[in-house]
Scaffold this motif. Sequence first.
Motif, PDB file in Angstrom:
ATOM      1  N   THR A  49     -33.901   8.442 -40.220  1.00 11.45           N
ATOM      2  CA  THR A  49     -35.023   9.378 -40.384  1.00 11.45           C
ATOM      3  C   THR A  49     -34.616  10.472 -41.359  1.00 11.45           C
ATOM      4  N   LEU A  50     -35.339  10.552 -42.474  1.00 14.97           N
ATOM      5  CA  LEU A  50     -34.989  11.455 -43.571  1.00 14.97           C
ATOM      6  C   LEU A  50     -36.080  12.501 -43.785  1.00 14.97           C
ATOM      7  N   GLY A  51     -35.701  13.597 -44.392  1.00 16.25           N
ATOM      8  CA  GLY A  51     -36.658  14.624 -44.777  1.00 16.25           C
ATOM      9  C   GLY A  51     -36.546  14.942 -46.253  1.00 16.25           C
ATOM     10  N   VAL A  52     -37.702  15.101 -46.916  1.00 14.38           N
ATOM     11  CA  VAL A  52     -37.754  15.514 -48.323  1.00 14.38           C
ATOM     12  C   VAL A  52     -38.508  16.836 -48.363  1.00 14.38           C
ATOM     13  N   ALA A  72     -39.083   8.187 -55.168  1.00 16.62           N
ATOM     14  CA  ALA A  72     -37.725   7.834 -55.598  1.00 16.62           C
ATOM     15  C   ALA A  72     -36.882   7.373 -54.407  1.00 16.62           C
ATOM     16  N   VAL A  73     -37.051   8.023 -53.252  1.00 18.57           N
ATOM     17  CA  VAL A  73     -36.318   7.624 -52.048  1.00 18.57           C
ATOM     18  C   VAL A  73     -36.762   6.234 -51.597  1.00 18.57           C
ATOM     19  N   LEU A  74     -38.063   5.972 -51.598  1.00 15.06           N
ATOM     20  CA  LEU A  74     -38.573   4.664 -51.201  1.00 15.06           C
ATOM     21  C   LEU A  74     -38.063   3.571 -52.149  1.00 15.06           C
ATOM     22  N   ALA A  75     -38.043   3.874 -53.442  1.00 11.87           N
ATOM     23  CA  ALA A  75     -37.564   2.900 -54.426  1.00 11.87           C
ATOM     24  C   ALA A  75     -36.076   2.614 -54.219  1.00 11.87           C
ATOM     25  N   ALA A  76     -35.287   3.654 -53.924  1.00 14.32           N
ATOM     26  CA  ALA A  76     -33.853   3.468 -53.681  1.00 14.32           C
ATOM     27  C   ALA A  76     -33.623   2.594 -52.449  1.00 14.32           C
ATOM     28  N   ALA A  77     -34.424   2.805 -51.409  1.00 13.39           N
ATOM     29  CA  ALA A  77     -34.290   1.991 -50.198  1.00 13.39           C
ATOM     30  C   ALA A  77     -34.624   0.531 -50.489  1.00 13.39           C
ATOM     31  N   GLU A  78     -35.668   0.289 -51.261  1.00 10.25           N
ATOM     32  CA  GLU A  78     -36.044  -1.084 -51.607  1.00 10.25           C
ATOM     33  C   GLU A  78     -34.949  -1.761 -52.417  1.00 10.25           C
ATOM     34  N   LEU A 130     -27.500   5.151 -47.379  1.00 13.67           N
ATOM     35  CA  LEU A 130     -27.549   6.585 -47.109  1.00 13.67           C
ATOM     36  C   LEU A 130     -27.204   7.398 -48.351  1.00 13.67           C
ATOM     37  N   SER A 131     -26.167   6.993 -49.061  1.00 15.63           N
ATOM     38  CA  SER A 131     -25.794   7.695 -50.295  1.00 15.63           C
ATOM     39  C   SER A 131     -26.910   7.613 -51.325  1.00 15.63           C
ATOM     40  N   ALA A 132     -27.533   6.437 -51.444  1.00 14.14           N
ATOM     41  CA  ALA A 132     -28.568   6.231 -52.454  1.00 14.14           C
ATOM     42  C   ALA A 132     -29.801   7.093 -52.199  1.00 14.14           C
ATOM     43  N   VAL A 133     -30.255   7.183 -50.939  1.00 14.49           N
ATOM     44  CA  VAL A 133     -31.469   7.956 -50.667  1.00 14.49           C
ATOM     45  C   VAL A 133     -31.214   9.459 -50.791  1.00 14.49           C
ATOM     46  N   LEU A 134     -29.995   9.895 -50.496  1.00 15.85           N
ATOM     47  CA  LEU A 134     -29.681  11.309 -50.693  1.00 15.85           C
ATOM     48  C   LEU A 134     -29.640  11.662 -52.174  1.00 15.85           C
ATOM     49  N   GLU A 135     -29.081  10.770 -52.967  1.00 13.83           N
ATOM     50  CA  GLU A 135     -29.053  11.001 -54.413  1.00 13.83           C
ATOM     51  C   GLU A 135     -30.451  10.942 -55.015  1.00 13.83           C
ATOM     52  N   ALA A 136     -31.350  10.155 -54.404  1.00 18.50           N
ATOM     53  CA  ALA A 136     -32.706   9.998 -54.935  1.00 18.50           C
ATOM     54  C   ALA A 136     -33.585  11.205 -54.643  1.00 18.50           C
ATOM     55  N   GLY A 137     -33.220  12.045 -53.684  1.00 17.68           N
ATOM     56  CA  GLY A 137     -34.025  13.234 -53.444  1.00 17.68           C
ATOM     57  C   GLY A 137     -34.207  13.639 -51.990  1.00 17.68           C
TER      58      GLY A 137
END
Length: 247
Positions: A49-52, A72-78, A130-137
Amino acid sequence: MKMLRGSGLIAVLALTAAHTSAAQQTEDRLITVSGEAEVRVVPDEVVLTLGVQTSDHDLGVAKAENDRRVEAVLAAAELHGVEREHLRTDYLQIEPRYRDRYQGLDFLGYWVQKTIVVQLRETGEFEELLSAVLEAGANFVHGIDFRTTELRQHRDRARSLALQAAAEKAEAMAAELDHRLGQPRSIREDHFGWWSSYGSWWGSRARGAMSQNVVQNIGSAPVQLEGPTTPGQLSVTARVTVSFELE
């Protein structure tokens, strides 16, 4: 006639008293024990569970930046193998914020926050994701839950083991006193719960009791991930209380 009715009443009362005495004697010849079991399971999914959160004096700018980061976070997760159906935005909050001043309030801007829930079926990809979604925003991590999709199966197994443990304990205790174990008279489930290496409990309802314990490992060895996010195993527990007749 009065004597006959009186005799009949006395006979009925005597029969009732005898029945009550027999029932009380049966109740007194019971042994009540608790059994507890733990089934250790390798997790097969993780829910992140993430927050932007973004802010600006212009609400439109704050919302646009938030939307950009969320995409950007959704794209990184995909890109890390999470299907779009396992991604959702759960919550939107817009809040104007102020700083208190002696002469009045200073407007700081609008804060916009969205919550994203990511369901990952490949737990070995968790740390990279986890690293990717944090870097994405994403700038908040509200929760990390390691789970099993076969919780019902493991819960039933834990309950079955707890019942076996209770029966074995009762049999051993009865044998120590030169008695044999009879039929079960009552069965009560006192507790069911499960927790991950992060220490969270779900569905827990417990009563304190001395119990016979069983631990069983299910599946392969614990999942090993690099760094501090190793999930290890899930622990699925059950506790029951059973009363048996003594013969």
